[in-house]
Write a protein that holds these residues in place. Structure first.
Motif, short mmCIF file in Angstrom:
data_model
loop_
_atom_site.label_atom_id
_atom_site.label_comp_id
_atom_site.label_asym_id
_atom_site.label_seq_id
_atom_site.Cartn_x
_atom_site.Cartn_y
_atom_site.Cartn_z
N MET A 1 -18.31 76.52 13.54
CA MET A 1 -16.86 76.47 13.72
C MET A 1 -16.18 76.54 12.35
O MET A 1 -16.63 75.91 11.39
N THR A 2 -15.13 77.32 12.22
CA THR A 2 -14.34 77.38 11.00
C THR A 2 -12.92 76.94 11.32
O THR A 2 -12.34 77.38 12.31
N PHE A 3 -12.37 76.10 10.48
CA PHE A 3 -11.05 75.56 10.82
C PHE A 3 -9.97 76.62 10.69
O PHE A 3 -10.12 77.65 10.04
N ASP A 4 -8.84 76.34 11.34
CA ASP A 4 -7.74 77.29 11.40
C ASP A 4 -7.25 77.65 10.00
O ASP A 4 -7.14 76.78 9.12
N ASN A 5 -6.92 78.91 9.81
CA ASN A 5 -6.45 79.39 8.52
C ASN A 5 -5.12 78.73 8.16
O ASN A 5 -4.10 78.96 8.81
N PRO A 6 -5.09 77.91 7.10
CA PRO A 6 -3.84 77.22 6.75
C PRO A 6 -2.82 78.14 6.09
O PRO A 6 -1.66 77.74 5.91
N PHE A 7 -3.23 79.38 5.75
CA PHE A 7 -2.31 80.33 5.14
C PHE A 7 -1.62 81.22 6.17
O PHE A 7 -0.67 81.93 5.83
N GLU A 8 -2.11 81.17 7.40
CA GLU A 8 -1.56 82.01 8.46
C GLU A 8 -0.08 81.69 8.67
O GLU A 8 0.31 80.53 8.88
N GLY A 9 0.76 82.74 8.62
CA GLY A 9 2.19 82.56 8.86
C GLY A 9 2.96 81.99 7.69
O GLY A 9 4.17 81.76 7.80
N MET A 264 -13.34 61.43 18.60
CA MET A 264 -12.50 61.39 17.40
C MET A 264 -11.65 62.65 17.30
O MET A 264 -10.44 62.59 17.02
N VAL A 265 -12.28 63.80 17.54
CA VAL A 265 -11.56 65.06 17.47
C VAL A 265 -10.46 65.12 18.53
O VAL A 265 -9.31 65.50 18.24
N ASN A 266 -10.76 64.72 19.74
CA ASN A 266 -9.76 64.75 20.81
C ASN A 266 -8.58 63.84 20.50
O ASN A 266 -7.42 64.20 20.74
N MET A 267 -8.87 62.67 19.96
CA MET A 267 -7.79 61.73 19.65
C MET A 267 -6.93 62.25 18.50
O MET A 267 -5.69 62.17 18.55
N PRO A 294 -17.70 62.73 11.23
CA PRO A 294 -16.89 62.74 10.01
C PRO A 294 -17.44 63.66 8.92
O PRO A 294 -16.66 64.23 8.16
N GLN A 295 -18.76 63.81 8.84
CA GLN A 295 -19.32 64.74 7.85
C GLN A 295 -18.84 66.16 8.11
O GLN A 295 -18.69 66.96 7.18
N ARG A 296 -18.61 66.49 9.35
CA ARG A 296 -18.21 67.86 9.72
C ARG A 296 -16.71 68.08 9.63
O ARG A 296 -16.25 69.23 9.66
N ALA A 300 -15.65 71.94 9.54
CA ALA A 300 -15.46 72.45 10.90
C ALA A 300 -14.01 72.43 11.35
O ALA A 300 -13.60 73.26 12.17
N TYR A 301 -13.23 71.48 10.81
CA TYR A 301 -11.86 71.30 11.30
C TYR A 301 -10.82 71.40 10.19
O TYR A 301 -9.62 71.46 10.48
#
Length: 505
Positions: A1-9, A264-267, A294-296, A300-301
């Motif tokens: 999994m790669t986290f969402d591109n923070p530069f998008e938009g 944790m991710v859902n919350m 938490p290591q991921r 991942a996020y």
């Protein structure tokens, strides 16, 4: 999994300064040449955020409108200014004082070489950035507005690279100002450096730091569906080597670890959080102290994480993850653990009980293992075990609350391979040689009151963090290959005076 591109938009607005004095023909040339420069910078591939050229700025009203619109735009995360011709700086005062976004002054020009044989006054009137940028530089300095300055021809790869580094810092600042830090419990009891003024942190960094009950996290963990758990375990198998017992008689504990990560991710998604902390002293009815989840988080996020309630380091890891998006390496919680004082082999070993992230790069594939943990009073936690890959020019950065302000402290380091197997160490770790030497680095770190928790970044280095600190208006002390303890102590004293006198931040 790669986290969402923070530069998008996101965008960097490009404002070109001139005036009406030179006539329409000259202004048409200014506009055309500005298009060429911005197009070339965008095409360089070095700037992760698109530069957007705006209408040539020729009056005080136009400048103010440009700055106000840039400040109000959620897409705009920074402003680049360049004076193509002479642009009288008094017309920039109202706009600059209205600007609420990071500023970069680009000192460039359209021509690479002076046309020695053909140069005339028409050419001089059109191409006088060396003149105009100094007028602009004066007024920005007089107003006391921090900015990055990049000098050079726009075709020079170093110019685009430095603008790109600054753009990453702008994205980090944007992420900081929209950050929600989720604290599950308070910080570890009786620890000093993980304490801090959360209200002041929101004023300075924009990050909102609050606490949620561990029992609420437990409800999210309990509500996780089996398909989400199995999807995570599939991802583990694709990304890591897994100890055989976790796929056999101890698979239930792997399921528990995946369930905790999913909860944790859902919350965090439910509350819009992008950084988090937990504390082994306050786990409620959780079965394990969370490890692999938490290591991921950073890789991942794209989220920040730190242990023992250290929200300040969680903030830094989130910023570091965003700034380094798309580059090799990443960001992670790190903690100084042990020195190697052997002459000629001096180095520092960083680690943590469970939470160091493979985002920083690893030697080989991380191994998902399960081992006892002597604190916390919970079941054996599942964690990724690995050694960080070698990397020159990495940095470790800490944030300390030094009473009336925050201090960032950074050490430039070279991550190296260990000189032994570390086969009996059941946690993730990194070995690095601090610059200039271990002794000098440690002495200066102690002098500055740096934390034992840090954010290590192997993707972005010194310049990005310097840009971020300038944008945020916070103190940054740097330990590098030129550092000498007596001069470092004197610089800290001067910095102390400067930051106490400076009431702008």
């Amino acid at each position: 999994m790669t986290f969402d591109n923070p530069f998008e938009g996101k965008e960097i607005w490009f404002g070109v300064g001139s005036q009406d004095l030179y006539g329409e023909e000259t202004l048409r040339q200014v506009a055309a040449q500005s298009v060429g420069i911005v197009d070339a910078l965008n095409a360089s591939g070095a700037i992760p955020v698109r530069l957007v050229l705006k209408t040539t700025l020729k009056s005080s009203d136009a400048v103010k409108r440009f700055m106000v619109e840039a400040t109000a735009s959620e897409a705009c995360i920074g402003v680049v200014t360049w004076m193509h011709t002479f642009s009288p700086a008094k017309m920039w005062i109202r706009g600059l004082e209205a600007l609420g976004k990071p500023l970069l002054q680009l000192n460039t020009q359209h021509h690479l070489e002076i046309p020695w044989q053909s140069i005339d006054m028409d050419f001089m009137n059109l191409n006088q950035a060396a003149h105009g940028d100094r007028e602009f530089g004066y007024i920005v300095t007089r107003l006391g507005i921090p900015r990055k300055i990049v000098v050079g021809h726009y075709t020079d790869p170093d110019v685009a690279a430095r603008i790109g580094t600054w753009a990453r810092a702008c994205a980090g600042w944007d992420a900081s100002n929209t950050m929600k830090v989720m604290r599950w419990g308070d910080n570890m009891r009786n620890v000093a450096v993980t304490e801090g003024d959360k209200t002041e942190a929101e004023r300075v960094f924009g990050a909102s730091v609050n606490t949620w009950a561990v029992n609420e996290l437990v409800t999210f963990v309990d509500a996780v569906k089996d398909d989400q758990i199995e999807a995570l375990i599939k991802e583990y198998r694709e990304s890591y080597d897994i100890a055989p017992e976790l796929l056999a008689d101890r698979r239930g504990e792997l399921v528990t670890a995946a369930r905790e990560e999913a909860g944790m991710v859902n919350m965090m998604k439910a509350y819009g959080a992008t950084a988090a902390t937990d504390n082994f002293e306050d786990l409620g009815t959780l079965s394990q102290l969370p490890g692999v989840g938490p290591q991921r988080f950073p890789e991942a996020y794209g989220w920040g994480f730190s242990a023992e309630g250290d929200w300040k380091t969680a903030v830094l890891v989130r910023i570091g993850a965003v700034m380094g998006y798309g580059l090799e390496g990443g960001a992670s919680l790190m903690e100084d653990y042990s020195y190697n004082f052997v002459p000629g082999h001096e180095m520092n070993m960083g680690s943590h009980m469970l939470e160091v992230s493979p985002a920083v790069g690893t030697i080989g594939r991380p191994i998902l293992e399960i081992h006892p943990l002597g604190i916390g009073g919970k079941a054996d936690p599942v964690r990724l075990v690995f050694t960080a890959a070698p990397k020159r020019d990495a940095v470790v950065v800490s944030m300390s609350d030094v009473r009336e302000r925050f201090r960032l402290l950074m050490n430039v380091v070279d991550v190296v391979e260990p000189e032994g197997s570390l086969e009996n160490l059941p946690c993730a770790r990194a070995l690095w040689k601090p610059r200039p030497t271990l002794k000098t680095s440690a002495e200066c770190w102690l002098r500055a009151g740096g934390s034992h928790h840090t954010c290590m970044t192997t993707s972005v280095g010194r310049e990005a963090w310097e840009d971020f600190a300038r944008i945020a208006g916070v103190e940054l002390a740097v330990i590098d290959e030129r550092t000498e303890p007596h001069e470092f102590e004197r610089d800290l004293q001067i910095s102390e005076m400067v930051h106490r006198l400076d009431n702008r931040h």
